[in-house]
Design an enzyme around this catalytic site. Structure first.
Site, PDB file in Angstrom:
ATOM      1  N   LYS A   1      -0.243  42.460  30.330  1.00  0.00           N
ATOM      2  CA  LYS A   1      -0.657  43.389  31.381  1.00  0.00           C
ATOM      3  C   LYS A   1       0.158  43.086  32.632  1.00  0.00           C
ATOM      4  CE  LYS A   1      -4.560  44.913  34.154  1.00  0.00           C
ATOM      5  NZ  LYS A   1      -5.995  44.816  34.400  1.00  0.00           N
TER       6      LYS A   1
ATOM      7  N   CYS B   1      -9.663  39.873  40.371  1.00  0.00           N
ATOM      8  CA  CYS B   1     -10.195  39.850  39.006  1.00  0.00           C
ATOM      9  C   CYS B   1     -10.968  38.574  38.674  1.00  0.00           C
ATOM     10  CB  CYS B   1      -9.076  40.075  38.011  1.00  0.00           C
ATOM     11  SG  CYS B   1      -8.283  41.685  38.250  1.00  0.00           S
TER      12      CYS B   1
ATOM     13  N   ARG C   1      -2.038  41.286  42.782  1.00  0.00           N
ATOM     14  CA  ARG C   1      -2.424  40.602  41.551  1.00  0.00           C
ATOM     15  C   ARG C   1      -1.258  39.839  40.906  1.00  0.00           C
ATOM     16  NH1 ARG C   1      -7.288  42.967  41.665  1.00  0.00           N
ATOM     17  NH2 ARG C   1      -7.664  45.155  41.093  1.00  0.00           N
TER      18      ARG C   1
ATOM     19  N   CYS D   1     -12.801  42.663  38.696  1.00  0.00           N
ATOM     20  CA  CYS D   1     -12.321  43.333  39.914  1.00  0.00           C
ATOM     21  C   CYS D   1     -13.223  44.473  40.390  1.00  0.00           C
ATOM     22  CB  CYS D   1     -10.884  43.807  39.753  1.00  0.00           C
ATOM     23  SG  CYS D   1     -10.658  45.007  38.447  1.00  0.00           S
TER      24      CYS D   1
ATOM     25  N   SER E   1      -3.546  55.167  34.502  1.00  0.00           N
ATOM     26  CA  SER E   1      -3.885  56.243  35.435  1.00  0.00           C
ATOM     27  C   SER E   1      -2.676  56.868  36.115  1.00  0.00           C
ATOM     28  CB  SER E   1      -4.872  55.726  36.487  1.00  0.00           C
ATOM     29  OG  SER E   1      -4.321  54.621  37.187  1.00  0.00           O
TER      30      SER E   1
ATOM     31  N   ARG F   1      -7.576  52.425  40.718  1.00  0.00           N
ATOM     32  CA  ARG F   1      -8.266  51.593  41.718  1.00  0.00           C
ATOM     33  C   ARG F   1      -9.118  52.443  42.643  1.00  0.00           C
ATOM     34  NH1 ARG F   1      -3.513  47.038  42.575  1.00  0.00           N
ATOM     35  NH2 ARG F   1      -3.594  46.333  40.409  1.00  0.00           N
TER      36      ARG F   1
ATOM     37  N   CYS G   1     -13.748  42.399  33.062  1.00  0.00           N
ATOM     38  CA  CYS G   1     -12.950  41.959  34.204  1.00  0.00           C
ATOM     39  C   CYS G   1     -13.893  41.888  35.395  1.00  0.00           C
ATOM     40  CB  CYS G   1     -11.815  42.937  34.494  1.00  0.00           C
ATOM     41  SG  CYS G   1     -10.605  42.274  35.654  1.00  0.00           S
TER      42      CYS G   1
ATOM     43  N   LYS H   1       0.265  46.990  28.589  1.00  0.00           N
ATOM     44  CA  LYS H   1      -0.199  47.898  29.639  1.00  0.00           C
ATOM     45  C   LYS H   1       0.609  47.710  30.904  1.00  0.00           C
ATOM     46  CE  LYS H   1      -4.147  48.540  32.612  1.00  0.00           C
ATOM     47  NZ  LYS H   1      -5.395  47.991  33.055  1.00  0.00           N
TER      48      LYS H   1
ATOM     49  N   TYR I   1      -6.263  58.874  29.227  1.00  0.00           N
ATOM     50  CA  TYR I   1      -7.122  59.874  29.883  1.00  0.00           C
ATOM     51  C   TYR I   1      -6.852  61.270  29.325  1.00  0.00           C
ATOM     52  CZ  TYR I   1      -7.571  55.849  32.905  1.00  0.00           C
ATOM     53  OH  TYR I   1      -7.790  54.576  33.349  1.00  0.00           O
TER      54      TYR I   1
HETATM   55  C1  PBG Z   1      -9.051  45.998  35.699  1.00  0.00           C
HETATM   56  C2  PBG Z   1      -8.247  47.093  35.157  1.00  0.00           C
HETATM   57  C3  PBG Z   1      -7.252  47.864  35.778  1.00  0.00           C
HETATM   58  C4  PBG Z   1      -6.909  48.861  34.876  1.00  0.00           C
HETATM   59  C5  PBG Z   1      -7.641  48.649  33.731  1.00  0.00           C
HETATM   60  N1  PBG Z   1      -8.456  47.530  33.907  1.00  0.00           N
HETATM   61  C6  PBG Z   1      -6.716  47.837  37.147  1.00  0.00           C
HETATM   62  C7  PBG Z   1      -6.035  46.671  37.679  1.00  0.00           C
HETATM   63  O1  PBG Z   1      -5.691  45.722  36.975  1.00  0.00           O
HETATM   64  O2  PBG Z   1      -5.871  46.701  38.881  1.00  0.00           O
HETATM   65  C8  PBG Z   1      -5.926  49.963  35.126  1.00  0.00           C
HETATM   66  C9  PBG Z   1      -6.098  51.179  34.310  1.00  0.00           C
HETATM   67  C10 PBG Z   1      -5.397  52.384  34.793  1.00  0.00           C
HETATM   68  O3  PBG Z   1      -4.610  52.367  35.754  1.00  0.00           O
HETATM   69  O4  PBG Z   1      -5.638  53.438  34.175  1.00  0.00           O
HETATM   70  N2  PBG Z   1      -8.522  44.764  35.736  1.00  0.00           N
END
Ligand code: PBG
Length: 326
Positions: A195, A130, A217, A122, A274, A205, A120, A248, A313
């Protein structure tokens, strides 16, 4: 007075029997541990919103990988925090990019650890989106070019699997074609297919220093209200050559995991993101819930819904519990 003939409790009285009829069993084989690698040496920055997780410089990351592997977790998912960012994420494609360095270092010492590289832009763009910005929004097709380059570069570094998380249309096809053209036809793609534009990514983030500097996004990640659209996204990624499809976040999207598994019979990954992790940690810290117990219940629910692979995690903590180390 009539008494029941069928008594579902009969199978619950004895713990051996309860184990025998357990429908969903977690295993450390199911888990992937996400990690954050940053530049420098001897760097170990605690991520405040994600207790127990760190931004690690390469050599400390390798040490962390040894601990993870020793706990029985055999796969990691890498995210990079580069020293410098640019407009279109080209830094992510450099031969000596931060994740490329990390993969080479890991593979030197732990060749059996299965290394998945997130793809990605970002974490690598100055604006935190992204992809490449044109006219105030992420331009789909120019972003595909950098994603494909980044993927090939990560495969050259030794990544075992490529996991695009950007949500551009057509990325799986373009990445597959470029991997194949460069001799990486054996490297699978795990696509972040469904996603969502989720508030649950907040702590990540901070960890990845990847929050968008303007807007959000919503023009590329999915609307949390939609699940028919998730089916279309997944179908599209499979048609383009995805080997594993991902939903996700996981916890608020168990219905989507269930639908995807039933509809396609593909290996399904779910990302226990997260915010899901941090909410649990915060409540446990306050003594409001029993942290380890709720963790196992959540992970089990994700598997029960249909996930074969759980990116979490909690991977090491949960593996330790499963392997009787707590
Ligand atoms: C990047 C990405 C993100 C996550 C995984 N890959 C963040 C987003 O899309 O802003 C989030 C993972 C998490 O919150 O644990 N594109």
């Amino acid at each position: 007075m009539t008494f029941p003939v069928t008594r579902l409790r009969r199978l619950r009285y004895n713990s051996v029997l309860r184990q025998m009829v357990t429908e969903t069993k977690l295993s450390a084989d199911d888990f992937v541990m996400p990690l954050f690698v940053c530049s420098g040496t001897n760097v170990k920055n605690h991520i405040n919103s994600m207790p127990g997780n760190y931004q690690l410089s390469v050599e400390l990351l390798v040490e962390e990988c040894k601990t993870i592997y020793a706990a029985g977790v055999k796969s990691v998912l890498l995210f990079g925090i580069p020293a410098h960012k640019d407009e279109d994420g080209s830094v992510a494609c450099e031969h000596n990019g931060i994740v490329q360095q990390a993969i080479r270092a890991i593979k030197k010492e732990l060749k059996d650890l299965y290394v998945i590289a997130d793809v990605c832009n970002c974490e690598y763009t100055t604006h935190g989106h992204c992809g490449t910005i044109i006219d105030g929004d992420v331009d789909n097709d120019s972003t595909l070019i950098t994603l494909a380059k980044q993927s090939v570069s990560l495969a050259e570094a030794g990544a075992d699997m490529i996991a695009p998380s950007d949500m551009m249309d057509g990325r799986v096809g373009v990445i597959r074609a470029q991997l194949d053209a460069n001799g990486f036809e054996k490297i699978p793609i795990m696509a972040y297919s469904a996603k969502y534009a989720s508030g649950f990514y907040g702590p990540f983030r901070e960890a990845a220093e990847s929050a968008p500097k303007f807007g959000n996004r919503a023009t590329y990640q999915m609307n949390p209200a939609n699940s028919n659209e998730a089916i279309r996204e997944v179908a599209q990624d499979i048609a383009e050559g995805a080997d594993i499809v991902m939903v996700k976040p996981a916890l608020s999207y168990l219905d989507v995991i269930y639908r995807v598994k039933n509809e396609f019979n593909m290996p399904v990954a779910a990302y226990n993101v997260s915010g899901e992790f941090s909410m649990l940690k915060a409540a446990a810290e306050k003594g409001w819930i029993d942290g380890p117990r709720v963790m196992m219940e959540i992970l089990t629910s994700i598997k029960r819904a249909g996930a074969d692979i759980i990116i979490t995690y909690h991977a090491v903590e949960a593996a330790n519990i499963l392997n009787g180390k707590y």
